[in-house]
Design an enzyme around this catalytic site. Structure first.
Site, PDB file in Angstrom:
ATOM      1  N   ARG A   1      -0.380  10.499   1.508  1.00 43.31           N
ATOM      2  CA  ARG A   1      -1.338  11.161   2.389  1.00 43.31           C
ATOM      3  C   ARG A   1      -1.673  12.530   1.824  1.00 43.31           C
ATOM      4  O   ARG A   1      -0.783  13.291   1.459  1.00 43.31           O
ATOM      5  CB  ARG A   1      -0.756  11.310   3.797  1.00 43.31           C
TER       6      ARG A   1
ATOM      7  N   ARG B   1      19.790  -9.478   1.195  1.00 43.05           N
ATOM      8  CA  ARG B   1      20.538  -8.231   1.098  1.00 43.05           C
ATOM      9  C   ARG B   1      21.158  -7.975   2.466  1.00 43.05           C
ATOM     10  O   ARG B   1      20.559  -8.295   3.504  1.00 43.05           O
ATOM     11  CB  ARG B   1      19.642  -7.065   0.708  1.00 43.05           C
TER      12      ARG B   1
ATOM     13  N   GLU C   1      24.410   4.227   5.027  1.00 41.29           N
ATOM     14  CA  GLU C   1      24.029   2.837   4.779  1.00 41.29           C
ATOM     15  C   GLU C   1      24.187   2.489   3.301  1.00 41.29           C
ATOM     16  O   GLU C   1      23.689   3.200   2.436  1.00 41.29           O
ATOM     17  CB  GLU C   1      22.577   2.577   5.200  1.00 41.29           C
TER      18      GLU C   1
ATOM     19  N   ARG D   1       0.876  -1.182   0.000  1.00 38.21           N
ATOM     20  CA  ARG D   1       0.000   0.000   0.000  1.00 38.21           C
ATOM     21  C   ARG D   1       0.902   1.217   0.000  1.00 38.21           C
ATOM     22  O   ARG D   1       1.466   1.577   1.023  1.00 38.21           O
ATOM     23  CB  ARG D   1      -0.915  -0.001   1.235  1.00 38.21           C
TER      24      ARG D   1
ATOM     25  N   ASP E   1       8.690  -7.001  11.416  1.00 34.14           N
ATOM     26  CA  ASP E   1       8.838  -5.905  12.351  1.00 34.14           C
ATOM     27  C   ASP E   1       8.933  -6.470  13.765  1.00 34.14           C
ATOM     28  O   ASP E   1       8.526  -7.610  14.035  1.00 34.14           O
ATOM     29  CB  ASP E   1       7.656  -4.942  12.250  1.00 34.14           C
TER      30      ASP E   1
ATOM     31  N   ARG F   1      20.755   5.911   2.664  1.00 32.06           N
ATOM     32  CA  ARG F   1      20.319   6.898   3.650  1.00 32.06           C
ATOM     33  C   ARG F   1      21.446   7.169   4.643  1.00 32.06           C
ATOM     34  O   ARG F   1      22.426   6.422   4.720  1.00 32.06           O
ATOM     35  CB  ARG F   1      19.070   6.418   4.404  1.00 32.06           C
TER      36      ARG F   1
ATOM     37  N   TYR G   1      10.812 -10.833   6.339  1.00 29.83           N
ATOM     38  CA  TYR G   1      11.140  -9.595   7.032  1.00 29.83           C
ATOM     39  C   TYR G   1      10.026  -9.325   8.036  1.00 29.83           C
ATOM     40  O   TYR G   1       8.866  -9.172   7.660  1.00 29.83           O
ATOM     41  CB  TYR G   1      11.281  -8.415   6.073  1.00 29.83           C
TER      42      TYR G   1
END
Length: 385
Positions: free
Chosen positions: A179, A251, A302, A175, A352, A281, A350
């Protein structure tokens, strides 16, 4: 009831939470880790020179809608309010992420209201000819159009994943966060924060139980499982089987650490969306603890690349060839007795932190129920896809 002896391979969130739940029911738990510290990739350490709390393996920001998990972590650490507000540098300007009304107006030099911006993106920018996006690139083009895609997503994605966005599945961009207001909070979960004294202290609290023994600098060997009633394995799934079918793709990240006398970039995370900038970043770690004051700064550049055999795996690639190999390893895992594969590496996903903790709590409950009923603990394994 006879108590069991359990081995946790990995002293990260999965091993710590499962181990604590089993220990609280009177079982003996041994937790081993190949590194010289607990916490896995969530490990934090205070820099002796600057006093900054450093996220050693890159930043981890806690966010969840799971109130039970939020209550759980707050039992072991004081969580301070923290909102992740990411910036990105592109085309010589600094923009706010995720793409929001400020980003849109700044990028296009406009002063649109929310409804005007929505109409502008959906009617003038988005490629509505793409009815069913199949790739990352098509997904982005369908929802924000070429200009925003190329400014903020294309270069960053090529650097992060090492391939063109047209080769990545649309599911990576499930998604697209766009915003049409000025909300620049990167996450939308109810509970967001940072442990006041870092994740390692929190995990140390979880491990602080008389029935838990922690062994660091210890490599796991499958023969170790013979001395225990069950093994909970959070290492690489393919590694458990000695990579006998081949290696799953990951990765990894390289960090170029540097110090700065003052405030280097004014925010915790600055993305670099253009492909010609070699790093993805820069993170400035003192901004992850905004309740503290530090004159000097610790920053990380990074760099993302394919993981080699000796690298720390970060992100499972999960493209077609990896998924085919993964299915074969899952079949081996399902047939393996006395072992439960857990966590990000053990299930090749992956995850969280909040999902990792929730799954660990569920796995512990499953294991305790099976033990109390005298049943063999069949592997609790999450579906492949």
């Amino acid at each position: 009831m006879i108590k069991g002896r359990f081995l946790m391979v990995g002293a990260g969130l999965s091993g710590a939470v499962i181990g604590r739940e089993l220990a609280e029911q009177g079982h003996e738990v041994t937790i081993l880790d190949s590194r010289n510290h607990i916490g896995g990739n969530c490990h934090t350490a205070r820099d002796a020179e600057t006093g900054v709390m450093v996220h050693v393996y890159g930043p981890h920001i806690f966010h969840t809608d799971d109130e039970g998990v939020w209550d759980y972590v707050n039992r072991y650490a004081r969580f301070m309010p923290y909102k992740n507000r990411v910036k990105t540098t592109s085309q010589g300007q600094v923009f706010s992420l995720p793409v929001n009304l400020h980003t849109i107006n700044q990028f296009f030099g406009r002063t649109m209201r929310p409804d005007e911006a929505h109409a502008f993106i959906t009617e003038e920018q988005a490629d509505t000819s793409i009815a069913d996006p199949q790739s990352f690139e098509e997904q982005a083009m369908r929802f924000v159009g070429r200009e925003l895609y190329e400014a903020f997503f294309k270069g960053y994605t090529i650097k992060q994943w090492g391939c063109h966005p047209s080769e990545l599945p649309a599911s990576i961009l499930k998604r697209l966060p766009v915003r049409f207001n000025y909300d620049d909070n990167y996450f939308f979960h109810r509970f967001q924060g940072m442990p006041e004294n870092g994740y390692t202290e929190m995990i140390a609290g979880i491990l602080d139980h008389p029935l838990i023994t922690v062994k660091l600098n210890t490599l796991f060997d499958r023969s170790m499982g013979d001395d225990y009633d069950h093994v909970f394995y959070s290492g690489p799934l393919d590694g458990y089987f000695g990579y006998e079918l081949g290696r799953l793709g990951y990765r990894t990240l390289d960090f170029e650490r540097f110090t700065y006398d003052g405030d280097y970039q004014g925010c915790a995370v600055m993305n670099y969306g253009e492909e010609h900038v070699p790093y993805t970043r820069i993170t400035e770690h003192k901004h992850f603890s905004p309740w503290e004051t530090h004159e000097s700064s610790i920053c990380y550049r990074e760099f993302s690349r394919a993981a080699g055999p000796d690298d720390i795996p970060y992100y499972p690639i999960r493209q077609v060839k990896e998924k085919e190999l993964l299915r074969e390893y899952v079949e081996l895992a399902r047939k393996t007795r006395k072992v439960t594969f857990v966590g990000r590496l053990g299930t090749y996903r992956y995850l969280d932190m909040d999902v990792t903790i929730r799954e660990a709590l569920d796995i512990a409950e499953f294991a305790l129920t099976a033990w109390s009923e005298g049943k063999e603990m069949q592997p609790f394994f999450v579906p492949v896809l």
